[in-house]
Scaffold this motif. Sequence first.
Motif, PDB file in Angstrom:
ATOM      1  N   ASP A  16       0.848  -1.193   0.000  1.00  0.00           N
ATOM      2  CA  ASP A  16       0.000   0.000   0.000  1.00  0.00           C
ATOM      3  C   ASP A  16       0.888   1.249   0.000  1.00  0.00           C
ATOM      4  OD1 ASP A  16       0.864   0.499   2.638  1.00  0.00           O
ATOM      5  OD2 ASP A  16      -1.006  -0.175   3.539  1.00  0.00           O
ATOM      6  N   LYS A  17       0.277   2.413   0.017  1.00  0.00           N
ATOM      7  CA  LYS A  17       1.045   3.668  -0.071  1.00  0.00           C
ATOM      8  C   LYS A  17       1.948   3.902   1.122  1.00  0.00           C
ATOM      9  CE  LYS A  17      -2.246   5.869  -3.079  1.00  0.00           C
ATOM     10  NZ  LYS A  17      -3.232   6.906  -3.298  1.00  0.00           N
ATOM     11  N   LYS A  18       1.702   3.207   2.233  1.00  0.00           N
ATOM     12  CA  LYS A  18       2.539   3.343   3.434  1.00  0.00           C
ATOM     13  C   LYS A  18       3.641   2.290   3.483  1.00  0.00           C
ATOM     14  CE  LYS A  18      -1.167   5.326   6.165  1.00  0.00           C
ATOM     15  NZ  LYS A  18      -2.036   5.164   7.326  1.00  0.00           N
ATOM     16  N   GLY A  19       3.736   1.477   2.428  1.00  0.00           N
ATOM     17  CA  GLY A  19       4.767   0.448   2.384  1.00  0.00           C
ATOM     18  C   GLY A  19       4.429  -0.793   3.187  1.00  0.00           C
ATOM     19  N   LYS A  20       3.154  -1.004   3.439  1.00  0.00           N
ATOM     20  CA  LYS A  20       2.696  -2.169   4.218  1.00  0.00           C
ATOM     21  C   LYS A  20       2.046  -3.194   3.294  1.00  0.00           C
ATOM     22  CE  LYS A  20       3.706  -0.293   8.183  1.00  0.00           C
ATOM     23  NZ  LYS A  20       4.833  -0.735   8.940  1.00  0.00           N
ATOM     24  N   VAL A  21       1.994  -4.424   3.767  1.00  0.00           N
ATOM     25  CA  VAL A  21       1.331  -5.499   3.040  1.00  0.00           C
ATOM     26  C   VAL A  21      -0.178  -5.264   3.081  1.00  0.00           C
ATOM     27  CG1 VAL A  21       0.926  -7.979   2.973  1.00  0.00           C
ATOM     28  CG2 VAL A  21       3.188  -7.126   3.604  1.00  0.00           C
ATOM     29  N   ARG A  22      -0.808  -5.296   1.914  1.00  0.00           N
ATOM     30  CA  ARG A  22      -2.248  -5.058   1.817  1.00  0.00           C
ATOM     31  C   ARG A  22      -3.052  -6.275   2.287  1.00  0.00           C
ATOM     32  NH1 ARG A  22      -3.689  -4.859  -3.282  1.00  0.00           N
ATOM     33  NH2 ARG A  22      -1.725  -5.648  -4.056  1.00  0.00           N
ATOM     34  N   PRO A  23      -4.276  -6.074   2.769  1.00  0.00           N
ATOM     35  CA  PRO A  23      -5.116  -7.184   3.246  1.00  0.00           C
ATOM     36  C   PRO A  23      -5.345  -8.278   2.198  1.00  0.00           C
ATOM     37  CG  PRO A  23      -6.077  -5.090   3.902  1.00  0.00           C
ATOM     38  CD  PRO A  23      -4.919  -4.776   2.998  1.00  0.00           C
ATOM     39  N   GLU A  24      -5.458  -7.908   0.921  1.00  0.00           N
ATOM     40  CA  GLU A  24      -5.657  -8.910  -0.133  1.00  0.00           C
ATOM     41  C   GLU A  24      -4.469  -9.862  -0.230  1.00  0.00           C
ATOM     42  OE1 GLU A  24      -5.758  -5.073  -2.268  1.00  0.00           O
ATOM     43  OE2 GLU A  24      -6.147  -5.420  -0.155  1.00  0.00           O
ATOM     44  N   ILE A  25      -3.295  -9.331   0.060  1.00  0.00           N
ATOM     45  CA  ILE A  25      -2.090 -10.166   0.024  1.00  0.00           C
ATOM     46  C   ILE A  25      -2.049 -11.063   1.263  1.00  0.00           C
ATOM     47  CG2 ILE A  25       0.430 -10.180  -0.098  1.00  0.00           C
ATOM     48  CD1 ILE A  25       0.139  -7.314  -1.357  1.00  0.00           C
ATOM     49  N   LEU A  26      -2.397 -10.506   2.414  1.00  0.00           N
ATOM     50  CA  LEU A  26      -2.446 -11.313   3.643  1.00  0.00           C
ATOM     51  C   LEU A  26      -3.403 -12.491   3.489  1.00  0.00           C
ATOM     52  CD1 LEU A  26      -2.407  -8.564   6.403  1.00  0.00           C
ATOM     53  CD2 LEU A  26      -0.622 -10.240   5.921  1.00  0.00           C
ATOM     54  N   ALA A  27      -4.460 -12.309   2.706  1.00  0.00           N
ATOM     55  CA  ALA A  27      -5.434 -13.378   2.485  1.00  0.00           C
ATOM     56  C   ALA A  27      -4.824 -14.556   1.717  1.00  0.00           C
ATOM     57  CB  ALA A  27      -6.653 -12.831   1.752  1.00  0.00           C
TER      58      ALA A  27
END
Length: 119
Positions: A16-27
């Motif tokens: 995401d724009k903050k450099g974090k792993v997005r929820p769709e990827i965590l899924a």
Amino acid sequence: APPGYDVVEFDSLAFDKKGKVRPEILALDGKKVYITGYMYPTDRHAGIENFQLVRLLGHCKFCSPGTNPADMIAVDLERGMSVSFRANKVVGVGGIFYVDPDFKPGEIPYSMEADVFRK
């Protein structure tokens, strides 16, 4: 892709724009996925049991300090599997995908226990 594997593209693994792993990827954590990319060179040319799969052919973690960690997947092949290095060729890798949402700078957030390798 082999039956039972979800096809994933490197572009969909972007942070995401903050450099974090997005929820769709965590899924995707713990799911069987199939992705194509390039083998990052290792010190071996045959009998390779683990390697990094990278999005771009010109990927270089040493000469490109701004390399995006989302463009790399650490791949460990299933016990008994080994491959030969494929220079400048797209390969397909399938297996169980893992996500480390708490990765530190310089670490690779994605890994895979692979049971499929296609050249």
